[in-house]
Write a protein that holds these residues in place. Structure first.
Motif, PDB file in Angstrom:
ATOM      1  N   GLU A 119      46.150  48.431  40.054  1.00  0.00           N
ATOM      2  CA  GLU A 119      46.914  49.771  40.173  1.00  0.00           C
ATOM      3  C   GLU A 119      47.386  50.258  38.889  1.00  0.00           C
ATOM      4  OE1 GLU A 119      49.401  49.592  43.714  1.00  0.00           O
ATOM      5  OE2 GLU A 119      47.732  49.665  44.765  1.00  0.00           O
ATOM      6  N   LEU A 120      48.212  49.203  38.367  1.00  0.00           N
ATOM      7  CA  LEU A 120      48.995  49.728  37.008  1.00  0.00           C
ATOM      8  C   LEU A 120      48.075  49.937  36.078  1.00  0.00           C
ATOM      9  CD1 LEU A 120      52.092  47.151  37.447  1.00  0.00           C
ATOM     10  CD2 LEU A 120      52.122  49.573  37.893  1.00  0.00           C
ATOM     11  N   THR A 121      47.079  49.143  35.913  1.00  0.00           N
ATOM     12  CA  THR A 121      45.980  49.377  34.803  1.00  0.00           C
ATOM     13  C   THR A 121      45.002  50.261  34.923  1.00  0.00           C
ATOM     14  OG1 THR A 121      44.856  47.354  35.732  1.00  0.00           O
ATOM     15  CG2 THR A 121      46.456  46.572  33.647  1.00  0.00           C
ATOM     16  N   SER A 122      45.055  50.875  36.017  1.00  0.00           N
ATOM     17  CA  SER A 122      44.086  52.002  36.356  1.00  0.00           C
ATOM     18  C   SER A 122      44.847  53.329  36.510  1.00  0.00           C
ATOM     19  CB  SER A 122      43.348  51.585  37.588  1.00  0.00           C
ATOM     20  OG  SER A 122      42.703  50.271  37.580  1.00  0.00           O
ATOM     21  N   LYS A 123      45.931  53.389  36.095  1.00  0.00           N
ATOM     22  CA  LYS A 123      46.565  54.718  36.545  1.00  0.00           C
ATOM     23  C   LYS A 123      46.469  55.860  35.302  1.00  0.00           C
ATOM     24  CE  LYS A 123      51.251  53.067  34.936  1.00  0.00           C
ATOM     25  NZ  LYS A 123      52.629  52.804  35.121  1.00  0.00           N
ATOM     26  N   ILE A 124      45.846  55.329  34.233  1.00  0.00           N
ATOM     27  CA  ILE A 124      45.771  56.309  33.192  1.00  0.00           C
ATOM     28  C   ILE A 124      44.296  56.454  33.111  1.00  0.00           C
ATOM     29  CG2 ILE A 124      46.438  57.035  30.798  1.00  0.00           C
ATOM     30  CD1 ILE A 124      49.118  55.645  31.059  1.00  0.00           C
ATOM     31  N   PRO A 125      43.772  57.379  33.243  1.00  0.00           N
ATOM     32  CA  PRO A 125      42.235  57.782  33.248  1.00  0.00           C
ATOM     33  C   PRO A 125      41.849  57.458  31.703  1.00  0.00           C
ATOM     34  CG  PRO A 125      42.947  59.172  34.819  1.00  0.00           C
ATOM     35  CD  PRO A 125      44.072  58.571  34.187  1.00  0.00           C
ATOM     36  N   GLY A 126      40.838  56.940  31.287  1.00  0.00           N
ATOM     37  CA  GLY A 126      40.578  56.810  29.842  1.00  0.00           C
ATOM     38  C   GLY A 126      41.295  56.065  28.991  1.00  0.00           C
ATOM     39  N   ALA A 127      42.501  55.369  29.403  1.00  0.00           N
ATOM     40  CA  ALA A 127      43.255  54.600  28.622  1.00  0.00           C
ATOM     41  C   ALA A 127      42.354  52.995  28.360  1.00  0.00           C
ATOM     42  CB  ALA A 127      44.451  54.296  29.194  1.00  0.00           C
ATOM     43  N   SER A 128      42.892  52.378  27.254  1.00  0.00           N
ATOM     44  CA  SER A 128      42.205  51.222  26.875  1.00  0.00           C
ATOM     45  C   SER A 128      43.151  49.919  27.599  1.00  0.00           C
ATOM     46  CB  SER A 128      42.450  51.109  25.514  1.00  0.00           C
ATOM     47  OG  SER A 128      43.549  51.096  24.904  1.00  0.00           O
ATOM     48  N   THR A 129      43.654  50.374  28.458  1.00  0.00           N
ATOM     49  CA  THR A 129      44.516  49.097  29.343  1.00  0.00           C
ATOM     50  C   THR A 129      43.496  48.556  30.240  1.00  0.00           C
ATOM     51  OG1 THR A 129      46.304  51.000  29.596  1.00  0.00           O
ATOM     52  CG2 THR A 129      46.577  48.832  30.595  1.00  0.00           C
ATOM     53  N   VAL A 130      43.533  47.160  30.167  1.00  0.00           N
ATOM     54  CA  VAL A 130      42.867  46.375  31.331  1.00  0.00           C
ATOM     55  C   VAL A 130      43.677  45.249  31.636  1.00  0.00           C
ATOM     56  CG1 VAL A 130      40.371  46.859  30.289  1.00  0.00           C
ATOM     57  CG2 VAL A 130      41.701  44.950  29.142  1.00  0.00           C
ATOM     58  N   GLY A 131      43.543  44.884  32.941  1.00  0.00           N
ATOM     59  CA  GLY A 131      44.179  43.930  33.701  1.00  0.00           C
ATOM     60  C   GLY A 131      43.329  42.968  34.535  1.00  0.00           C
ATOM     61  N   THR A 132      43.526  41.511  34.341  1.00  0.00           N
ATOM     62  CA  THR A 132      42.644  40.769  34.804  1.00  0.00           C
ATOM     63  C   THR A 132      43.203  39.603  35.612  1.00  0.00           C
ATOM     64  OG1 THR A 132      40.703  41.399  33.530  1.00  0.00           O
ATOM     65  CG2 THR A 132      40.401  39.576  35.040  1.00  0.00           C
ATOM     66  N   VAL A 133      43.149  39.084  36.861  1.00  0.00           N
ATOM     67  CA  VAL A 133      43.304  37.949  37.470  1.00  0.00           C
ATOM     68  C   VAL A 133      42.158  37.105  37.230  1.00  0.00           C
ATOM     69  CG1 VAL A 133      44.278  36.708  39.422  1.00  0.00           C
ATOM     70  CG2 VAL A 133      45.377  38.528  38.507  1.00  0.00           C
ATOM     71  N   GLY A 134      41.957  36.041  36.619  1.00  0.00           N
ATOM     72  CA  GLY A 134      40.825  35.261  36.542  1.00  0.00           C
ATOM     73  C   GLY A 134      40.806  33.917  37.059  1.00  0.00           C
ATOM     74  N   GLY A 135      41.881  33.425  37.193  1.00  0.00           N
ATOM     75  CA  GLY A 135      42.293  32.071  37.834  1.00  0.00           C
ATOM     76  C   GLY A 135      43.109  31.784  38.957  1.00  0.00           C
ATOM     77  N   LEU A 136      42.900  31.159  39.755  1.00  0.00           N
ATOM     78  CA  LEU A 136      43.554  31.213  41.199  1.00  0.00           C
ATOM     79  C   LEU A 136      43.643  29.711  41.730  1.00  0.00           C
ATOM     80  CD1 LEU A 136      44.405  34.122  43.776  1.00  0.00           C
ATOM     81  CD2 LEU A 136      43.780  31.826  44.617  1.00  0.00           C
TER      82      LEU A 136
END
Length: 428
Positions: A252-269
């Motif tokens: 949610e936090l990394t998607s809140k600004i449309p068109g921004a270069s922000t990306v967030g990933t959880v890749g290991g659990l």
């Protein structure tokens, strides 16, 4: 009209992909592994065939050097890495090393003696997937390793120290492999884009403007194990439920600004005790947060940390957050970018400018010298996947642009005689 030998380059790409091959198109060459060593020795033999003096240092880096007319002057460095993800493709990193080697071979065939020396580097463990800490080899030569890095373990319990010794390195002699930073003039890296922008624009090659600042965190949530059939829902301290809420919050936090270069990933659990009928007591997961806007990235990090605290409180959990990597965005050198733009026009190709979300060896080099990058179109934007693909003709154009840029820089020596920009606040 190409100067480089595209067929020769693409044949080397095909041949190296046989080492650690998985499936029809994939590659698995984990850092400091036997397959990684086999690939390093193969590329070393190619360097020596071209006439470079080649060595493997104590960080596991492969460095080939072509002496220039002024060998005492700072050298131009080219390269990338040849280690891979466990389920990776054949172009990531490899193109930057073999493309650089093709550039040097073409220089010699064109009877161009560079005014300054050129070094081609295959840096070790750029990926960071085996020991959860990347850019190892390049940080090593810059004297920027952190305390405890040799004690990091892979999934089998092998420490980096043990892996390096098995590889043939001597961790007690790291200092001997560190560089005099004043002897590095600039660094150029050719790389596949690993994203969909060039394909969307219908262009084969792009010029990179900068690299997003990566932030890597490891989050550990701890609750209380219990029988899945007997503990009432309101009384549970379920670490996995807490982790799930944190993961959703990051999205949610990394998607809140449309068109921004922000990306967030959880890749290991990792879940403990990892049983069907036991409430999860402990969950450890990774966070990868990146943005070209450092202020925005740091604001999101702050919000995420607040959310973790709130979620942990709601579910009766304790937590620990470890910072594994943190770097500010780094921007490419305008002068070198302008040379690339001019040479693109000479070749007759349009090269849009774009930023890099993934970090590369260039990120570390940017702290000690000017740097620039060239991206080659990735089919479907796919990378870190055996389906990763860049067309031979696109690879040829990107390598030709690298060659022409190098010619401009090493023939006109004055372009690269500025003092390196050394930044002490480096953190990875």
């Amino acid at each position: 009209m190409l100067t480089i030998n595209a067929e020769r380059l693409n044949e080397k790409l095909r041949e190296l992909a046989e080492i650690g091959k998985i499936g029809d198109t994939g590659v698995s060459r984990l850092a400091h592994s036997k397959k990684d060593k086999e690939a390093v020795l193969k590329v070393k033999s190619w360097m020596e065939e071209v006439g470079l003096s080649a060595r493997i240092d104590n960080f596991g880096n492969l460095i080939g050097r072509l002496e220039g007319e002024n060998p005492d002057a700072p050298a131009l460095m080219l390269g990338s890495h040849i280690d891979s993800q466990p389920y990776g493709g054949r172009f990531d990193g490899v193109l930057g090393v073999l493309g650089a080697l093709e550039v040097v071979q073409t220089l010699q065939e064109q009877k161009i003696t560079p005014a300054i020396s050129i070094e081609v580097a295959a840096f070790s463990d750029e990926e960071g997937c085996r020991f959860n800490k990347g850019l190892f080899g390049v940080r090593g030569i810059l004297g920027k390793l952190e305390e405890g890095e040799l004690d990091r373990q892979d999934k089998d319990g092998v420490t980096r120290r043990e892996a390096l010794i098995e590889f043939g390195c001597d961790p007690d002699k790291f200092k001997e492999s560190e560089y005099n930073l004043s002897k590095i003039a600039a660094f150029l890296e050719l790389h596949i884009e690993q994203g969909p922008v060039l394909e969307a624009k219908g262009e084969a090659v792009g010029i990179v403007t900068g690299i997003s600042g990566p932030l890597w965190l490891t989050v550990e949530l701890t609750g209380l194990a219990g029988h899945a059939g007997s503990v009432p829902m309101p009384m549970r301290q379920d670490a996995l439920v807490g982790a799930a809420k944190v993961i959703v919050k990051l999205n949610e936090l990394t998607s809140k600004i449309p068109g921004a270069s922000t990306v967030g990933t959880v890749g290991g659990l990792k879940v403990f005790p990892d049983s069907r009928n036991i409430i999860p007591e402990q969950v450890t997961f990774t966070v990868d947060l990146r943005d070209i806007d450092e202020t925005r990235r740091d604001e999101i990090e702050s919000e995420l940390r607040q959310s973790i605290n709130q979620i942990a409180t709601e579910h009766g959990l304790t937590y620990k957050i470890t910072e594994d990597t943190k770097s500010e965005p780094r921007f490419c050198n305008d002068k070198i970018m302008n040379i690339m733009k001019s040479e693109s026009e000479e070749i007759g190709i349009n090269t849009p400018e774009l930023m890099s979300g993934p970090f590369h060896d260039s990120l570390a080099m940017s702290y000690v010298c000017d740097y620039a990058m060239i991206f080659v179109r990735s089919k479907g934007g796919i990378s870190h996947n055996p389906k990763e693909y860049s067309a031979p003709e696109d690879i040829a154009l990107g390598t030709e642009l690298l060659y022409r840029t190098v010619v401009k820089l090493v023939v006109d020596e004055h372009l690269l005689t500025g003092n390196p920009v050394v930044t002490e606040t480096i953190s990875f």
